[in-house]
Design a protein around this motif. Structure first.
Motif, short mmCIF file in Angstrom:
data_model
loop_
_atom_site.label_atom_id
_atom_site.label_comp_id
_atom_site.label_asym_id
_atom_site.label_seq_id
_atom_site.Cartn_x
_atom_site.Cartn_y
_atom_site.Cartn_z
N THR A 60 0.84 -1.21 0.00
CA THR A 60 0.00 0.00 0.00
C THR A 60 0.87 1.25 0.00
OG1 THR A 60 -1.74 -1.17 1.22
CG2 THR A 60 -1.81 1.24 1.25
N PHE A 61 1.92 1.24 0.81
CA PHE A 61 2.84 2.38 0.87
C PHE A 61 3.49 2.63 -0.49
CE2 PHE A 61 7.24 3.87 1.51
CZ PHE A 61 6.99 5.08 2.14
N LEU A 62 3.95 1.57 -1.15
CA LEU A 62 4.60 1.72 -2.46
C LEU A 62 3.61 2.19 -3.53
CD1 LEU A 62 6.94 -1.41 -2.45
CD2 LEU A 62 7.54 0.97 -1.95
N GLU A 63 2.37 1.70 -3.46
CA GLU A 63 1.36 2.15 -4.41
C GLU A 63 1.08 3.65 -4.22
OE1 GLU A 63 -0.11 0.67 -7.03
OE2 GLU A 63 1.35 -0.91 -6.63
N ASN A 64 1.11 4.12 -2.98
CA ASN A 64 0.94 5.55 -2.72
C ASN A 64 2.07 6.37 -3.34
OD1 ASN A 64 -1.42 5.18 -1.27
ND2 ASN A 64 -0.41 5.12 0.72
N GLN A 65 3.28 5.82 -3.32
CA GLN A 65 4.42 6.53 -3.93
C GLN A 65 4.26 6.58 -5.45
OE1 GLN A 65 6.10 7.98 -1.48
NE2 GLN A 65 4.81 6.66 -0.21
N LYS A 66 3.72 5.51 -6.01
CA LYS A 66 3.46 5.51 -7.46
C LYS A 66 2.44 6.59 -7.83
CE LYS A 66 4.37 0.64 -8.59
NZ LYS A 66 3.78 -0.60 -9.15
N GLU A 67 1.43 6.71 -6.98
CA GLU A 67 0.41 7.74 -7.23
C GLU A 67 1.02 9.14 -7.16
OE1 GLU A 67 -2.78 7.09 -4.51
OE2 GLU A 67 -3.28 5.11 -5.33
N LYS A 68 1.94 9.35 -6.23
CA LYS A 68 2.63 10.64 -6.14
C LYS A 68 3.40 10.92 -7.42
CE LYS A 68 3.42 10.92 -1.12
NZ LYS A 68 4.47 10.97 -0.07
N GLN A 69 4.07 9.88 -7.94
CA GLN A 69 4.86 10.06 -9.16
C GLN A 69 3.96 10.45 -10.32
OE1 GLN A 69 5.15 8.48 -12.25
NE2 GLN A 69 6.98 9.67 -12.80
N VAL A 70 2.82 9.81 -10.43
CA VAL A 70 1.88 10.14 -11.51
C VAL A 70 1.40 11.59 -11.38
CG1 VAL A 70 -0.41 9.62 -12.46
CG2 VAL A 70 1.13 7.75 -11.83
N ILE A 71 1.15 12.02 -10.15
CA ILE A 71 0.66 13.38 -9.92
C ILE A 71 1.71 14.41 -10.31
CG2 ILE A 71 0.00 15.04 -8.13
CD1 ILE A 71 -1.36 12.68 -6.66
N ILE A 72 2.95 14.26 -9.83
CA ILE A 72 3.96 15.28 -10.13
C ILE A 72 4.39 15.23 -11.60
CG2 ILE A 72 4.78 15.41 -7.76
CD1 ILE A 72 7.23 13.81 -8.58
N SER A 73 4.25 14.05 -12.23
CA SER A 73 4.61 13.97 -13.65
C SER A 73 3.62 14.72 -14.53
CB SER A 73 4.68 12.50 -14.10
OG SER A 73 3.39 11.91 -14.15
N SER A 74 2.45 15.01 -13.97
CA SER A 74 1.42 15.73 -14.75
C SER A 74 1.47 17.24 -14.54
CB SER A 74 0.03 15.21 -14.36
OG SER A 74 -0.26 15.52 -13.00
N VAL A 75 2.38 17.70 -13.67
CA VAL A 75 2.49 19.15 -13.41
C VAL A 75 3.02 19.85 -14.65
CG1 VAL A 75 3.64 20.91 -12.01
CG2 VAL A 75 2.84 18.78 -10.94
N GLY A 76 2.29 20.85 -15.08
CA GLY A 76 2.61 21.54 -16.34
C GLY A 76 3.99 22.15 -16.39
N VAL A 77 4.41 22.79 -15.30
CA VAL A 77 5.72 23.48 -15.33
C VAL A 77 6.87 22.47 -15.46
CG1 VAL A 77 4.90 25.49 -14.05
CG2 VAL A 77 5.85 23.54 -12.80
N PHE A 78 6.66 21.25 -14.98
CA PHE A 78 7.70 20.23 -15.12
C PHE A 78 7.77 19.74 -16.57
CE2 PHE A 78 7.03 19.03 -10.39
CZ PHE A 78 7.78 20.12 -10.00
N LYS A 79 6.62 19.60 -17.20
CA LYS A 79 6.59 19.23 -18.62
C LYS A 79 7.29 20.30 -19.46
CE LYS A 79 2.14 16.74 -18.34
NZ LYS A 79 2.46 15.39 -18.83
N GLU A 80 7.02 21.55 -19.14
CA GLU A 80 7.63 22.66 -19.88
C GLU A 80 9.15 22.66 -19.70
OE1 GLU A 80 6.03 25.24 -21.78
OE2 GLU A 80 4.49 23.68 -21.74
N ALA A 81 9.60 22.38 -18.49
CA ALA A 81 11.04 22.39 -18.20
C ALA A 81 11.78 21.34 -19.00
CB ALA A 81 11.28 22.19 -16.71
N VAL A 82 11.20 20.12 -19.11
CA VAL A 82 11.89 19.06 -19.83
C VAL A 82 11.82 19.27 -21.34
CG1 VAL A 82 9.98 17.39 -20.07
CG2 VAL A 82 12.32 16.56 -19.74
N LEU A 83 10.77 19.95 -21.81
CA LEU A 83 10.64 20.23 -23.24
C LEU A 83 11.53 21.39 -23.67
CD1 LEU A 83 6.78 19.85 -23.84
CD2 LEU A 83 8.59 18.44 -24.84
N TYR A 84 11.72 22.37 -22.75
CA TYR A 84 12.50 23.56 -23.09
C TYR A 84 13.59 23.79 -22.03
CZ TYR A 84 8.28 24.14 -25.85
OH TYR A 84 7.22 23.93 -26.72
#
Length: 312
Positions: A60-84
């Motif tokens: 359960t703890f590890l699944e929660n960490q996976k959910e955190k990763q999915v959430i922060i990977s969807s943050v727009g400013v992070f997508k912009e940073a890796v693209l530019y």
């Protein structure tokens, strides 16, 4: 002469008494062995329940960490940073967001598809992780990689996974990762656990490396974490069985045998195990054979006499 006459006259009664005594001793021994086996069976069941409960907590703890990763990977400013990565304004905006999140999600790193750090909380930009299997194999799942950070002097799991493009939803444009202290695993293993002197429960990875603190091992403040390799019949059986499931597969319900073997400390134990597929690891719960099986004949006799007294 009188004794011989007494025996001769009462030999029938004496024979009955002797038979009664033999039957009593036999019954007592049988009850002792039965109680001993019941005690062993109860402890085995308790060990399996403990291993399964702890595995559920860890999964359960590890699944929660996976959910955190999915959430922060969807943050727009992070997508912009890796693209530019050369856009100073976008990089600064991403830095601020990492700073805002660091108290709840520490150690955020954003990398391109070649494994080069674009921006990070701890790592320096330009740090090359391209030789890690994740980048070589061009994986797109969420993984857990354990490591020791000499600067922070702590053990961590790096939780990493893909960043997807906003428009082309299946296109991976980079990787985002963050840190989880392995101490949190040790805390989970200890919670609500009243361990006896000769009882232990711990987590290992797919190589048998200890991921949670051991009360038997101490090196600085690490307690064997990422140092002690555990090898026993119990760990070998668990890891062998786990291979057929796969890293992200759910483990089917089935009964596992509680084994008797020599553990990594050289002690004879009964051991139960349960699976943690996300890291291809196992939770092992063990208890000393001596602690379980020390149930003497005198204890049984005392219990029998107590029952007789209570019945009277």
């Amino acid at each position: 002469m009188k004794l011989k006459n007494f025996i001769r006259k009462n030999k029938g009664v004496l024979l009955i008494c002797i038979i009664f005594i033999i039957l009593f001793i036999g019954t007592t021994i049988l009850m002792s062995l039965t109680q001993r086996q019941l005690l062993i069976d109860a402890n085995k069941e308790s060990l399996q329940i403990l291993a399964s409960e702890k595995a559920l907590h860890i999964n359960t703890f590890l699944e929660n960490q996976k959910e955190k990763q999915v959430i922060i990977s969807s943050v727009g400013v992070f997508k912009e940073a890796v693209l530019y990565p050369n856009d100073t304004a976008k990089i600064e905006t991403a830095k601020k967001r990492i700073e805002e999140l660091k108290d709840i999600i520490p150690g955020i790193s954003i990398l391109n598809n070649e494994g080069i750090v674009v921006i990070a909380d701890i790592d320096l930009p330009g740090t090359d992780y391209g030789q890690l299997p994740y980048f070589i194999e061009k994986r797109q799942d969420i993984t857990f990689t354990n490591y020791y950070d000499p600067l922070r002097k702590k053990d961590y799991y790096a939780v990493g996974g893909p960043i997807y493009d906003r428009i082309e939803k299946n296109k991976v444009i980079g990787v985002i990762a963050f840190d989880v202290e392995l101490d949190k695993i040790s805390v989970l293993m200890k919670e609500t656990l009243d361990r006896g002197e000769n009882e232990e429960v711990y987590l290992i990875d797919e190589t048998g490396l200890l991921l949670s603190g051991s009360k038997y091992i101490g090196e600085g403040n690490k307690n064997g974490v990422l140092i002690q390799e555990v090898e026993s019949d119990g760990t070998i059986e668990c890891l062998e069985h786990l291979k057929k499931y796969g890293r992200n597969e759910s483990v089917e319900e089935h009964t596992e045998e509680v084994l008797q073997y020599t553990n990594y400390m050289g002690d004879e134990v009964y051991g139960a195990h349960a699976y943690v597929p996300s890291i291809m690891g196992c939770v092992i719960a063990e208890k000393s054979v001596d602690e379980i099986t020390t149930f003497s004949l005198m204890d049984s006799i005392k219990n029998i006499f107590k029952k007789e007294v209570n019945n009277e």
